[in-house]
Design a protein around this motif. Structure first.
Motif, PDB file in Angstrom:
ATOM      1  N   ALA B  28      -8.471   0.368  -2.195  1.00  0.00           N
ATOM      2  CA  ALA B  28      -8.967  -0.802  -3.149  1.00  0.00           C
ATOM      3  C   ALA B  28      -9.172  -0.349  -4.547  1.00  0.00           C
ATOM      4  O   ALA B  28      -8.911  -0.907  -5.436  1.00  0.00           O
ATOM      5  CB  ALA B  28     -10.059  -1.453  -2.550  1.00  0.00           C
ATOM      6  N   VAL B  29      -9.571   1.054  -4.661  1.00  0.00           N
ATOM      7  CA  VAL B  29      -9.867   1.750  -5.913  1.00  0.00           C
ATOM      8  C   VAL B  29      -8.562   1.586  -6.852  1.00  0.00           C
ATOM      9  O   VAL B  29      -8.529   1.256  -7.980  1.00  0.00           O
ATOM     10  CB  VAL B  29     -10.498   3.039  -5.726  1.00  0.00           C
ATOM     11  CG1 VAL B  29     -10.522   3.848  -7.303  1.00  0.00           C
ATOM     12  CG2 VAL B  29     -11.812   3.114  -5.297  1.00  0.00           C
ATOM     13  N   ILE B 241     -14.188  -7.525  -8.164  1.00  0.00           N
ATOM     14  CA  ILE B 241     -12.617  -7.047  -8.769  1.00  0.00           C
ATOM     15  C   ILE B 241     -12.982  -6.355 -10.183  1.00  0.00           C
ATOM     16  O   ILE B 241     -13.912  -6.793 -10.967  1.00  0.00           O
ATOM     17  CB  ILE B 241     -11.803  -8.163  -8.971  1.00  0.00           C
ATOM     18  CG1 ILE B 241     -11.148  -8.738  -7.558  1.00  0.00           C
ATOM     19  CG2 ILE B 241     -10.602  -7.861  -9.908  1.00  0.00           C
ATOM     20  CD1 ILE B 241     -10.911 -10.198  -7.644  1.00  0.00           C
ATOM     21  N   GLY B 242     -12.379  -5.158 -10.208  1.00  0.00           N
ATOM     22  CA  GLY B 242     -12.483  -4.430 -11.599  1.00  0.00           C
ATOM     23  C   GLY B 242     -13.656  -3.532 -11.496  1.00  0.00           C
ATOM     24  O   GLY B 242     -14.210  -3.173 -12.564  1.00  0.00           O
ATOM     25  N   ASN B 243     -14.425  -3.238 -10.538  1.00  0.00           N
ATOM     26  CA  ASN B 243     -15.413  -2.365 -10.199  1.00  0.00           C
ATOM     27  C   ASN B 243     -15.015  -1.190  -9.403  1.00  0.00           C
ATOM     28  O   ASN B 243     -14.818  -1.325  -8.265  1.00  0.00           O
ATOM     29  CB  ASN B 243     -16.731  -3.075  -9.801  1.00  0.00           C
ATOM     30  CG  ASN B 243     -17.934  -2.525  -9.482  1.00  0.00           C
ATOM     31  OD1 ASN B 243     -17.831  -1.361  -9.458  1.00  0.00           O
ATOM     32  ND2 ASN B 243     -18.857  -3.170  -9.210  1.00  0.00           N
ATOM     33  N   VAL B 244     -14.915  -0.083  -9.939  1.00  0.00           N
ATOM     34  CA  VAL B 244     -14.562   0.975  -9.194  1.00  0.00           C
ATOM     35  C   VAL B 244     -15.407   1.596  -7.850  1.00  0.00           C
ATOM     36  O   VAL B 244     -14.795   1.522  -6.822  1.00  0.00           O
ATOM     37  CB  VAL B 244     -14.171   2.232 -10.041  1.00  0.00           C
ATOM     38  CG1 VAL B 244     -13.692   3.448  -9.227  1.00  0.00           C
ATOM     39  CG2 VAL B 244     -12.864   1.912 -10.982  1.00  0.00           C
ATOM     40  N   THR B 245     -16.556   1.658  -8.056  1.00  0.00           N
ATOM     41  CA  THR B 245     -17.579   2.439  -7.129  1.00  0.00           C
ATOM     42  C   THR B 245     -17.529   1.084  -6.172  1.00  0.00           C
ATOM     43  O   THR B 245     -17.591   1.356  -4.885  1.00  0.00           O
ATOM     44  CB  THR B 245     -18.776   2.569  -7.713  1.00  0.00           C
ATOM     45  OG1 THR B 245     -19.190   1.669  -8.761  1.00  0.00           O
ATOM     46  CG2 THR B 245     -19.025   3.853  -7.937  1.00  0.00           C
ATOM     47  N   GLY B 246     -17.683  -0.374  -6.652  1.00  0.00           N
ATOM     48  CA  GLY B 246     -17.681  -1.294  -5.916  1.00  0.00           C
ATOM     49  C   GLY B 246     -16.477  -1.365  -4.795  1.00  0.00           C
ATOM     50  O   GLY B 246     -16.582  -1.845  -3.606  1.00  0.00           O
ATOM     51  N   ALA B 247     -15.332  -0.921  -5.340  1.00  0.00           N
ATOM     52  CA  ALA B 247     -14.038  -1.244  -4.332  1.00  0.00           C
ATOM     53  C   ALA B 247     -14.138  -0.177  -3.161  1.00  0.00           C
ATOM     54  O   ALA B 247     -13.980  -0.396  -1.874  1.00  0.00           O
ATOM     55  CB  ALA B 247     -12.868  -0.769  -5.234  1.00  0.00           C
TER      56      ALA B 247
END
Lengths: 245, 297
Positions: B28-29, B241-247
């Protein structure tokens, strides 16, 4: 003004969207260190003109020359490296970044990928607009007026020769407007760059600029000192409507 | 009502779920980065992960290179492949306002890669069996698989490196600027092709890292990638979407959901519930579960 001194020259620029002519046969010359106000009623083609200069749109006809070089239709990301920077009517600072990071992007990429002295350039630009105290604040937390200042700092950090200001006073209160006028004057004086300034606040333009260009329905209807422009019949008609017969 | 199982089983369940979910997270990242600059859902990400897994397997059985050691080969190759892939396949389509062409290229690429893998390695399930494949280790007082733990660490390290790159380097800042506002970034002198190519390079390198984790943990076949893409998409929606740690967090959460559903309800419900959660999040919290919405000007 000597022709070889001209920084930006638009030659018979026309822009059509389908059958709609948004700019028609516009000639504009901007000399060094000039501060030119660009006014006109809504839909006059001011924003389109900026988009043509920054190569977002290619003109349907005509040429854009910068420092004597034809820059019509080049890739938009090269524009800023050549020395043209702009701000936006709806502020477009990078919200997830700090003020300093925003300005660094301008200082590095806007100036053609330099790394040396970029930090100094970024700090100097923040200083120039009076944002040094907000250096490490995330832009999302800043006020509109600070974001407008930040956009100017980001543009200035790329060391432009020409700065395009797109309604920098929109949404600002009288105190903030005065601050903006001061910053615009300071940028012009300290950096020696030329500015083309689109504004709806006509009184501010008339007070600050030595030269004013008026667009109406895509055509240039006046180009001169504020006094000349305000007395121009076409300009009065464009703003107030034709006099009753 | 469920009968709550004893705490050690619950812990075991959570641990396995989280470790497995990290793999969705790292996929996802990659999706998040590519989506960030290009606004393209790169559906071929899963196929690239499986391709990397086959590559790892070939390195292991062909040259005797340890799968975890092969990260040193797979990741740089991934960077190169991603960069070439952007310039070869997507560059022209990226210049168009319409993203449908790019999306179709990604779908075409996915099918091409799947079918090429079938031709080269056959359609059967393959795997990598090393001396430590069946080894378990003690973690938080529970026994878990060594390879899954390694996969988790790879995901963590990959995401951490991407975060560092985005936050600390000037090129990373350019990628962030372009993700936020491509037009403004372009007028600041950032070349769209350059940041798109960087996003692809890192995205495919992450697919390579995920491929190592997959190869060492699961049996796989050429068509397993599509499910991976879908799961990565779910993780992306969960994380914002667009949040790396969130992914990454979204991937781990998805892994947990899957583990709990499997245990408490039944294995058959796993995917139905995962995609149900996906739709629910998109409907009720489209900015993701972990992101605070910020004020736009």
């Amino acid at each position: 003004m000597q022709p070889d001194e001209t920084l930006l020259r638009l030659e018979a620029v026309q822009k059509r969207f389908g059958g709609l002519v948004v700019l028609n046969n516009v000639d504009i010359a901007v000399g060094p260190n000039e501060l030119i106000g660009l006014i006109g009623p809504n839909g006059a083609g001011k924003s389109t003109l900026f988009n043509v200069i920054t190569a977002i749109y290619a003109p349907t006809q005509g040429r854009v020359l910068f420092r004597g070089k034809d820059i019509t239709g080049i890739a938009p990301h090269r524009i800023s490296r050549l020395g043209i920077a702009r701000t936006f009517q709806l502020v477009r600072t990078f919200l997830t970044m700090t003020a300093f990071e925003n300005v660094m992007v301008g200082a590095v990429y806007g100036a053609g990928g330099r790394v040396k002295h970029a930090t100094e350039a970024a700090n100097a630009a923040l200083e120039l607009v009076g944002l040094t105290a907000r250096r490490d604040m995330r832009t999302a937390h800043m006020t509109l007026s600070d974001r407008r200042m930040l956009e100017i700092a980001r543009a200035v950090a790329s060391d432009p020769a020409l700065l395009l200001l797109d309604e920098p006073m929109a949404g600002l209160n009288p105190t903030e407007i005065q601050r903006m006028v001061d910053v615009i004057r300071r940028v012009r004086a300290e950096r020696g760059l030329s500015m083309l300034w689109v504004e709806h606040k006509v009184d501010a333009i008339m007070k600050v600029c030595s030269r004013v260009i008026v667009l109406d329905h895509g055509e240039k209807i006046a180009d001169g000192t504020p006094r000349e422009v305000t007395q121009n019949r076409k300009v009065i008609e464009a703003y107030l409507g034709e006099p009753a017969a | 009502m469920f009968n709550l199982p004893p705490p050690d089983i619950l812990l075991q369940l959570s641990l396995n779920g989280a470790l497995g979910g990290a793999m969705y997270g790292v996929a996802a990242v990659g999706l998040s980065l590519i989506f960030g600059t290009m606004r393209l859902i790169f559906l071929a990400q899963g196929a690239m992960i499986i391709l990397a897994a086959y590559f790892v397997r070939a390195l292991f059985y062909g040259l005797g290179i340890d799968p975890f050691l092969s990260l040193l080969i797979v990741v740089p190759v991934g960077l190169g492949v991603g960069w070439l892939m952007y310039h070869g396949l997507f560059r022209k389509a990226a210049a168009e306002e319409d993203r449908n062409v790019s999306l179709l290229i990604a779908v075409g690429l996915m099918f091409l890669v799947q079918n090429l893998m079938t031709v080269v390695w056959g359609g059967n399930t393959a795997g990598v069996v090393t001396s430590y494949t069946a080894t378990g280790i003690e973690l938080l007082g529970v026994r878990t698989s060594f390879t899954r733990t390694m996969g988790f660490l790879i995901a963590l390290a990959g995401t951490g490196l991407v975060m560092l790159f985005l936050r600390k380097t000037i090129v990373g800042k350019a990628v962030r600027a372009a993700s936020e506002d491509m037009d403004a970034a372009t007028l600041m002198g950032i070349s769209p092709h350059r940041v798109n190519a960087i996003a692809f390079a890192i995205g495919i390198a992450l697919a390579g890292a995920a491929g190592v984790a997959v190869a060492t943990t699961f049996p796989f076949n050429p068509f397993a990638g599509f499910i991976f893409s879908l799961k990565a998409l779910v993780a992306l929606a969960l994380g914002g979407i667009g949040n790396v740690t969130g992914a990454l967090a979204g991937g781990i959460l998805l892994g947990l959901i899957e583990a709990y559903v499997q245990f408490f309800i039944s294995g058959g419900w796993t995917n139905a519930i995962a995609y149900g959660v996906f739709l629910a999040v998109l409907m009720f919290k489209p900015e993701g579960l972990f992101s605070r919405p910020y004020k736009k000007a």
